[in-house]
Design a protein around this motif. Structure first.
Motif, PDB file in Angstrom:
ATOM      1  N   ARG A   1       2.330  65.643  24.829  1.00 52.85           N
ATOM      2  CA  ARG A   1       1.962  64.834  23.663  1.00 52.85           C
ATOM      3  C   ARG A   1       3.080  63.875  23.291  1.00 52.85           C
ATOM      4  O   ARG A   1       2.829  62.780  22.780  1.00 52.85           O
ATOM      5  CB  ARG A   1       1.618  65.742  22.474  1.00 52.85           C
TER       6      ARG A   1
ATOM      7  N   GLU B   1      -6.117  60.592  19.517  1.00 53.12           N
ATOM      8  CA  GLU B   1      -6.322  61.355  20.747  1.00 53.12           C
ATOM      9  C   GLU B   1      -7.558  62.244  20.672  1.00 53.12           C
ATOM     10  O   GLU B   1      -8.010  62.622  19.588  1.00 53.12           O
ATOM     11  CB  GLU B   1      -5.107  62.240  21.041  1.00 53.12           C
TER      12      GLU B   1
ATOM     13  N   GLY C   1      -7.373  64.661  23.486  1.00 52.81           N
ATOM     14  CA  GLY C   1      -6.473  65.724  23.939  1.00 52.81           C
ATOM     15  C   GLY C   1      -6.673  66.078  25.396  1.00 52.81           C
ATOM     16  O   GLY C   1      -7.237  65.305  26.181  1.00 52.81           O
TER      17      GLY C   1
ATOM     18  N   PHE D   1      -5.599  63.640  29.969  1.00 52.93           N
ATOM     19  CA  PHE D   1      -5.363  63.556  28.526  1.00 52.93           C
ATOM     20  C   PHE D   1      -6.111  62.331  28.025  1.00 52.93           C
ATOM     21  O   PHE D   1      -5.862  61.212  28.480  1.00 52.93           O
ATOM     22  CB  PHE D   1      -3.869  63.412  28.241  1.00 52.93           C
TER      23      PHE D   1
ATOM     24  N   THR E   1      -7.343  59.639  25.153  1.00 58.54           N
ATOM     25  CA  THR E   1      -7.009  58.996  23.888  1.00 58.54           C
ATOM     26  C   THR E   1      -8.269  58.396  23.265  1.00 58.54           C
ATOM     27  O   THR E   1      -9.331  58.344  23.897  1.00 58.54           O
ATOM     28  CB  THR E   1      -5.970  57.887  24.104  1.00 58.54           C
TER      29      THR E   1
ATOM     30  N   ARG F   1      -2.629  63.989  16.084  1.00 57.85           N
ATOM     31  CA  ARG F   1      -2.126  64.678  17.284  1.00 57.85           C
ATOM     32  C   ARG F   1      -1.572  66.055  16.920  1.00 57.85           C
ATOM     33  O   ARG F   1      -1.787  67.029  17.630  1.00 57.85           O
ATOM     34  CB  ARG F   1      -1.019  63.855  17.948  1.00 57.85           C
TER      35      ARG F   1
ATOM     36  N   GLU G   1      -2.502  69.878  18.234  1.00 59.32           N
ATOM     37  CA  GLU G   1      -1.495  70.769  18.814  1.00 59.32           C
ATOM     38  C   GLU G   1      -1.419  72.085  18.045  1.00 59.32           C
ATOM     39  O   GLU G   1      -1.301  73.162  18.642  1.00 59.32           O
ATOM     40  CB  GLU G   1      -0.127  70.082  18.819  1.00 59.32           C
TER      41      GLU G   1
END
Length: 336
Positions: free
Chosen positions: A122, A153, A155, A242, A244, A277, A281
């Motif tokens: 990240r 994002e 992810g 990943f 976005t 983000r 997380e």
């Protein structure tokens, strides 16, 4: 001495009344007209996109002192991914947020962000998206009448399906997997021997429920929030890409706004990108635990190298042949 030494003339009285009304109106900002901006996204209300969008809305209203108000519409209420992008381009919708893969038909260079196994963390994503690389990629959308305010994002994409556990690349052969319309995603699954089936996110739950597709790939946070565990049995933490999500506004409307509001919209969207983000997380671990508790069988340490060896070089090669290597190499060098 009398209270009034002189009665005002009619002209003076009217002038005084007019001044009083003017002062009254200035002192009552609630009477000022509020400009409302509609903001649509396809994710459920439990997802970080919606929570972050509400923070964005609160910030715009507060910092514009009520001059501008953002109304947030989740769950694809105003249309699918492609429909909301089209509506923003046409001006019937002000702002939308959806996955980067849905923008690559308008700005093919954005496809670089969806190359498999490219983003390493990240922190890497933040360096890329919040700096000059991200600025350059966002400018690619301006020719399509879109102003990208910031990039949020989705992810790390992980694979789910209803047929079997996926522990290595060999296990994915023959699975019919819903993908985005992004060329990198489609090419990667073709190389793995799967049957990629692009469709809008808003159509995905029904497609999984009816067996139109065997599986899909999304972050564990979104798999939980969209309740895909109700229609999927197997989860594999492949983290193969990943994804976005650009927050875009109709460019004509953005350009017509006062400079201070333009700055406020961009600054707020960029600040909240970091907040969003962090939300993802912070909830990845608990989301995985909740999915397992709901009955999903998880392969937590699949052989990611077996996937990477098949897809990485080939998909990158195809991108470079069309758009050059400059942006790709800049992203790789930005890894921290």
């Amino acid at each position: 001495m009398t209270l009034y030494t002189k009665l005002p003339t009619r002209r003076a009285a009217l002038a005084g009344a007019g001044a009083g009304i003017g002062l009254f109106m200035i002192g009552r900002p609630a009477l000022a007209q509020t400009t409302k901006l509609r903001f649509a996204h396809p994710h459920p209300e439990a997802d970080s996109w919606h929570k972050a969008a509400l923070i964005f809305a609160d910030q715009i209203k507060a910092k514009s002192q009520g001059r501008f108000e953002v109304q947030v519409f989740p769950n694809g209420a105003l249309g699918s991914d492609q429909q909301t992008i089209g509506a923003v381009r046409g001006g019937s919708l002000d702002i939308c947020l959806t996955g980067n893969p849905f923008f690559t038909g308008l700005a093919p260079k954005l496809n670089v962000l969806d190359l498999p196994f490219l983003i390493q963390s990240r922190q890497h994503a933040a360096v890329v998206m919040d700096g000059p690389i991200g600025d350059g990629l966002r400018r690619e959308l301006e020719g399509s009448n879109l102003k990208a305010l910031a990039t949020w994002e989705i992810g790390w994409r992980n694979l789910t399906n209803n047929r079997r556990p996926v522990a290595s690349a060999a296990d994915i052969k023959g699975l019919k997997i819903r993908t985005t319309p992004n060329p990198a995603h489609i090419k990667a699954f073709q190389l793995l021997g799967a049957l990629p089936t692009p469709m809008a996110f808003t159509e995905l739950f029904t497609a999984l429920e009816t067996g139109t597709v065997d599986g899909q790939e999304n972050p564990v946070t979104l798999i939980l929030n969209a309740k895909f565990f109700e229609v999927q049995k197997h989860l594999s933490l492949t983290r193969h890409a990943f994804t976005t999500g650009p927050v875009v506004m109709n460019k004509g409307k953005f350009d017509a706004l006062p400079a201070d509001i333009q700055e406020l919209l961009v600054r707020s969207a960029v600040e909240i990108a970091g907040v969003q983000r962090q939300m993802n997380e912070d909830t990845e671990g608990s989301s995985l635990a909740a999915l397992k508790k709901a009955g999903m069988q998880a392969v937590e340490s699949p052989d990611r190298d077996s996937f990477a060896k098949i897809v990485t070089a080939e998909v990158e090669k195809e991108f470079v042949s069309k758009y050059g290597s400059e942006t790709l190499e800049a992203i790789k060098k930005a890894a921290v």
